[in-house]
Design an enzyme around this catalytic site. Sequence first.
Site, PDB file in Angstrom:
ATOM      1  N   ARG A 162      28.626  36.638  32.414  1.00  0.00           N
ATOM      2  CA  ARG A 162      27.428  37.351  32.866  1.00  0.00           C
ATOM      3  C   ARG A 162      27.688  38.849  32.995  1.00  0.00           C
ATOM      4  O   ARG A 162      26.799  39.672  32.768  1.00  0.00           O
ATOM      5  CB  ARG A 162      26.881  36.766  34.175  1.00  0.00           C
ATOM      6  CG  ARG A 162      25.518  37.355  34.577  1.00  0.00           C
ATOM      7  CD  ARG A 162      24.789  36.506  35.600  1.00  0.00           C
ATOM      8  NE  ARG A 162      24.323  35.256  35.048  1.00  0.00           N
ATOM      9  CZ  ARG A 162      23.154  35.108  34.401  1.00  0.00           C
ATOM     10  NH1 ARG A 162      22.317  36.119  34.274  1.00  0.00           N
ATOM     11  NH2 ARG A 162      22.822  33.940  33.913  1.00  0.00           N
TER      12      ARG A 162
ATOM     13  N   SER B 253      22.024  34.933  23.910  1.00  0.00           N
ATOM     14  CA  SER B 253      23.019  35.948  24.290  1.00  0.00           C
ATOM     15  C   SER B 253      24.338  35.281  24.655  1.00  0.00           C
ATOM     16  O   SER B 253      25.410  35.726  24.225  1.00  0.00           O
ATOM     17  CB  SER B 253      22.519  36.766  25.484  1.00  0.00           C
ATOM     18  OG  SER B 253      21.325  37.441  25.166  1.00  0.00           O
TER      19      SER B 253
ATOM     20  N   HIS C 260      27.355  40.063  29.548  1.00  0.00           N
ATOM     21  CA  HIS C 260      25.925  40.020  29.225  1.00  0.00           C
ATOM     22  C   HIS C 260      25.200  41.254  29.765  1.00  0.00           C
ATOM     23  O   HIS C 260      24.333  41.826  29.110  1.00  0.00           O
ATOM     24  CB  HIS C 260      25.332  38.739  29.836  1.00  0.00           C
ATOM     25  CG  HIS C 260      23.851  38.567  29.668  1.00  0.00           C
ATOM     26  ND1 HIS C 260      22.972  38.762  30.705  1.00  0.00           N
ATOM     27  CD2 HIS C 260      23.106  38.228  28.604  1.00  0.00           C
ATOM     28  CE1 HIS C 260      21.744  38.545  30.265  1.00  0.00           C
ATOM     29  NE2 HIS C 260      21.794  38.214  29.004  1.00  0.00           N
TER      30      HIS C 260
END
Lengths: 213, 213
Positions: free
Chosen positions: A37, A14, A40
């Site tokens: 993040r 990812s 993500h």
Amino acid sequence: MSVHLRPEEIEAESFRIIDAEAGSHSWGPDQWPVVRRVIHTSADFDYARSMVFSPDAVPRALAALKAGRGIVTDTTMALSGIAKPRLERFGISVSCFVADPDVARRAREQGITRSILALRAGASDRGNGIFVIGNAPTALFELIRLVREEGLRPDLVVGLPVGFVGAAESKEALLALEHEVPEVPFITNRGRKGGSNVAAAVVNALLIMAMEG
Amino acid sequence: MSVHLRPEEIEAESFRIIDAEAGSHSWGPDQWPVVRRVIHTSADFDYARSMVFSPDAVPRALAALKAGRGIVTDTTMALSGIAKPRLERFGISVSCFVADPDVARRAREQGITRSILALRAGASDRGNGIFVIGNAPTALFELIRLVREEGLRPDLVVGLPVGFVGAAESKEALLALEHEVPEVPFITNRGRKGGSNVAAAVVNALLIMAMEG
């Protein structure tokens, strides 16, 4: 098929995809792990443009985490989203008062949001220094008021409320606070987007950095 | 300033803004409250285009909620985001096994995600019928496998995993299931976006409709 990847491989893959699709950017090496993040967690590259860090927000956040400063969240969702084993490593407590019966009763009596009273309850404990707001603009407005009017000096404000009424405005007020009280570090974004998941992702990114550094 | 609105006024004003900005659309009168609450939670109008309902998904979901069918979530965040007082009204239990120590141990031993084993644990209780997946593609793939290979017949699948590896593919697999096992109702979206907050918003919208209808 992706389902056959091991969990740690899924995250690494990812991050590779996010790095590739984000292309060149001007985030600092201590900021990008946080922004990445958030992307993500949301699959939303808008955050690559909308996030804002006050100067030295990340090193100061890491210092606060390593010092075991308590975390207050505005929602139980944000609390749930913060990785507990990482908190234990630093002896950090995390609390949220929005479901507290006393908070609910006083909110009804006073006709204001539970989020305001829950934030105030969290701030009254001087062991708490990290305020994580992923939902309620009213909580962020109240935190800003406590800083401006009552001398509160958070170790970190993660200000990512979401929505159509007050969210963008509350974050602009946080950004404006930098001129008035520059010693309060914050991580926020511009606009309506945000959320408990996104706010928790910021904390998790910082916790991982604190464990590594 | 918005901070002075009462809580119920903030939500009403938010919905008015979403209705105005969404403009004309083709969502059914029982679908729009779900899509609108997802937009309310995410501040992301992409969902006005990307959401997909199987035929009769909403009436069948409302029937399952009114019958008190148990809810299983893939994350504690999604569990936290579902409004508990509304569940109590219908006697609905909600559970999530992802933090279960036994699930964690077996995931390590087998080298597969905790989400797969947690989903399997939830499905093994026949009182559970509503599967809410807001994070893990592997959980949705496993649910689809249980339907195709082991005869599981959920009352509702809320399939909204998020991310860059497998999320979009898992939702395409759910959409494809309609041709093979048309009796399984689902609410999902196309693409990478999703999340525990969004999945919880779908359930909350359905619970509100169930209380009203």
